[in-house]
Design a protein around this motif. Sequence first.
Motif, PDB file in Angstrom:
ATOM      1  N   MET A   1       0.846  -1.191   0.000  1.00 52.41           N
ATOM      2  CA  MET A   1       0.000   0.000   0.000  1.00 52.41           C
ATOM      3  C   MET A   1       0.883   1.242   0.000  1.00 52.41           C
ATOM      4  O   MET A   1       1.878   1.294   0.719  1.00 52.41           O
ATOM      5  CB  MET A   1      -0.887  -0.001   1.248  1.00 52.41           C
ATOM      6  N   ASN A   2       0.524   2.240  -0.810  1.00 55.44           N
ATOM      7  CA  ASN A   2       1.329   3.453  -0.860  1.00 55.44           C
ATOM      8  C   ASN A   2       0.429   4.679  -1.014  1.00 55.44           C
ATOM      9  O   ASN A   2      -0.773   4.562  -1.282  1.00 55.44           O
ATOM     10  CB  ASN A   2       2.358   3.389  -1.985  1.00 55.44           C
ATOM     11  N   LEU A   3       1.036   5.850  -0.849  1.00 57.26           N
ATOM     12  CA  LEU A   3       0.271   7.097  -0.895  1.00 57.26           C
ATOM     13  C   LEU A   3      -0.338   7.347  -2.266  1.00 57.26           C
ATOM     14  O   LEU A   3      -1.421   7.927  -2.384  1.00 57.26           O
ATOM     15  CB  LEU A   3       1.160   8.272  -0.491  1.00 57.26           C
ATOM     16  N   GLN A   4       0.349   6.924  -3.307  1.00 56.83           N
ATOM     17  CA  GLN A   4      -0.188   7.113  -4.652  1.00 56.83           C
ATOM     18  C   GLN A   4      -1.523   6.385  -4.811  1.00 56.83           C
ATOM     19  O   GLN A   4      -2.480   6.933  -5.375  1.00 56.83           O
ATOM     20  CB  GLN A   4       0.800   6.605  -5.688  1.00 56.83           C
ATOM     21  N   GLN A   5      -1.613   5.175  -4.303  1.00 52.59           N
ATOM     22  CA  GLN A   5      -2.867   4.426  -4.377  1.00 52.59           C
ATOM     23  C   GLN A   5      -3.985   5.137  -3.629  1.00 52.59           C
ATOM     24  O   GLN A   5      -5.130   5.205  -4.089  1.00 52.59           O
ATOM     25  CB  GLN A   5      -2.661   3.022  -3.811  1.00 52.59           C
ATOM     26  N   ILE A   6      -3.639   5.684  -2.474  1.00 48.92           N
ATOM     27  CA  ILE A   6      -4.636   6.396  -1.666  1.00 48.92           C
ATOM     28  C   ILE A   6      -5.101   7.661  -2.390  1.00 48.92           C
ATOM     29  O   ILE A   6      -6.301   7.970  -2.409  1.00 48.92           O
ATOM     30  CB  ILE A   6      -4.046   6.724  -0.278  1.00 48.92           C
ATOM     31  N   ARG A   7      -4.173   8.382  -2.994  1.00 46.81           N
ATOM     32  CA  ARG A   7      -4.543   9.586  -3.750  1.00 46.81           C
ATOM     33  C   ARG A   7      -5.441   9.228  -4.934  1.00 46.81           C
ATOM     34  O   ARG A   7      -6.432   9.907  -5.200  1.00 46.81           O
ATOM     35  CB  ARG A   7      -3.295  10.311  -4.230  1.00 46.81           C
ATOM     36  N   PRO A  31      -5.552   3.565 -17.330  1.00 48.12           N
ATOM     37  CA  PRO A  31      -5.130   2.206 -16.956  1.00 48.12           C
ATOM     38  C   PRO A  31      -4.236   2.184 -15.717  1.00 48.12           C
ATOM     39  O   PRO A  31      -4.322   1.267 -14.903  1.00 48.12           O
ATOM     40  CB  PRO A  31      -4.361   1.728 -18.199  1.00 48.12           C
ATOM     41  N   GLY A  32      -3.404   3.240 -15.576  1.00 49.91           N
ATOM     42  CA  GLY A  32      -2.532   3.300 -14.413  1.00 49.91           C
ATOM     43  C   GLY A  32      -3.315   3.413 -13.112  1.00 49.91           C
ATOM     44  O   GLY A  32      -2.999   2.748 -12.116  1.00 49.91           O
ATOM     45  N   ILE A  33      -4.344   4.258 -13.123  1.00 46.27           N
ATOM     46  CA  ILE A  33      -5.173   4.403 -11.927  1.00 46.27           C
ATOM     47  C   ILE A  33      -5.918   3.107 -11.632  1.00 46.27           C
ATOM     48  O   ILE A  33      -5.975   2.642 -10.483  1.00 46.27           O
ATOM     49  CB  ILE A  33      -6.163   5.575 -12.098  1.00 46.27           C
ATOM     50  N   SER A  34      -6.514   2.505 -12.660  1.00 46.89           N
ATOM     51  CA  SER A  34      -7.267   1.267 -12.466  1.00 46.89           C
ATOM     52  C   SER A  34      -6.377   0.170 -11.889  1.00 46.89           C
ATOM     53  O   SER A  34      -6.788  -0.569 -10.988  1.00 46.89           O
ATOM     54  CB  SER A  34      -7.876   0.811 -13.797  1.00 46.89           C
ATOM     55  N   LYS A  35      -5.138   0.072 -12.409  1.00 46.47           N
ATOM     56  CA  LYS A  35      -4.210  -0.949 -11.926  1.00 46.47           C
ATOM     57  C   LYS A  35      -3.866  -0.725 -10.456  1.00 46.47           C
ATOM     58  O   LYS A  35      -3.867  -1.670  -9.655  1.00 46.47           O
ATOM     59  CB  LYS A  35      -2.937  -0.927 -12.772  1.00 46.47           C
ATOM     60  N   GLN A  36      -3.601   0.523 -10.079  1.00 46.95           N
ATOM     61  CA  GLN A  36      -3.238   0.829  -8.699  1.00 46.95           C
ATOM     62  C   GLN A  36      -4.388   0.534  -7.732  1.00 46.95           C
ATOM     63  O   GLN A  36      -4.174   0.021  -6.634  1.00 46.95           O
ATOM     64  CB  GLN A  36      -2.811   2.290  -8.576  1.00 46.95           C
ATOM     65  N   ILE A  37      -5.607   0.855  -8.153  1.00 50.71           N
ATOM     66  CA  ILE A  37      -6.762   0.598  -7.288  1.00 50.71           C
ATOM     67  C   ILE A  37      -6.991  -0.908  -7.138  1.00 50.71           C
ATOM     68  O   ILE A  37      -7.318  -1.401  -6.045  1.00 50.71           O
ATOM     69  CB  ILE A  37      -8.009   1.301  -7.840  1.00 50.71           C
TER      70      ILE A  37
END
Length: 299
Positions: A1-7, A31-37
């Motif tokens: 888990m990282n801050l980027q995922q939370i943002r 796609p980057g956001i979807s992958k992180q979530i």
Amino acid sequence: MNLQQIRYLCAVVDHGLNVSAAAEALFTSQPGISKQIRQLEDELGVPVFIRQGKRLTGLTAGGEVVVATARRALQELTNLKRVGAEFKSEDEGTLAIATTHTQARYVLPAVLKRFAERYPKVRLLLHQGNPIQVAEQTARAEVDVGIATEALADYPELVTLPCYTWNRCVLAPKGHPLANGRPLTLDALARYPIVTYDFSFTGRSQINAAFTAKGLEPNVVLGFGVGIVAQMAYDPVRDKQFEKIDATHLFGPSTTRLALRRGIYSRGFVYEFISLFAPQFDRAAIEAALRGDAEQYEL
């Protein structure tokens, strides 16, 4: 888990579950956001979003808790940055204020002048809007403080401080029948077209309530008419073509409030600004209200 995922998670929720809009706002790819979530959901072991095909349609019960926790984490990160700025340079930074036109035009100039003299290195940002816009900007922590007469107390995420009360006067052209020296009545006022504030703006609810209580329907127009305005808006030099008629006996008083977002760390100069605007509140009183020790201040 990282801050980027939370943002990314909070941005998707803030953009109405529209991943493309969130990606555009964050200058990244969908796609980057979807992958992180997806990675965040896998790590938590809890689905955050309800999905229909590739579309996000809502938050799961667990997702509601995850998002609320994520928002608190981001807020605390912001607080850490503010603590660092506070002790690195106590008299530098930015003070952002959301307020209505009435406050910005008639009340704040003198306060901001004194503040600028005391803190010349602090950048002042003034955002004008109606009371709902002021409340929402403050609730989203887009500004440090919000100042308005309506709406602020309706937002549970805000702590509000009553600063001062005010009432209204009527402005009529010289020689107008209402300017006859006799006490003004609502019945007399209702016979003429009235120019006053929009429904969402300063103190309009008190005007409506007064006429409704008397069973009267004011003829509010956009063009020419007699004006119902805040007393602070009248300037005897600038408005010398008008008669100022007392109306404090017709309308209930209104209270201007200052709002702060709960849980936000405020820098020292924010407290100084509040004390300049409302001298009855020193830092100790403001911090007590933020802790919940004295939220129900009244004038």
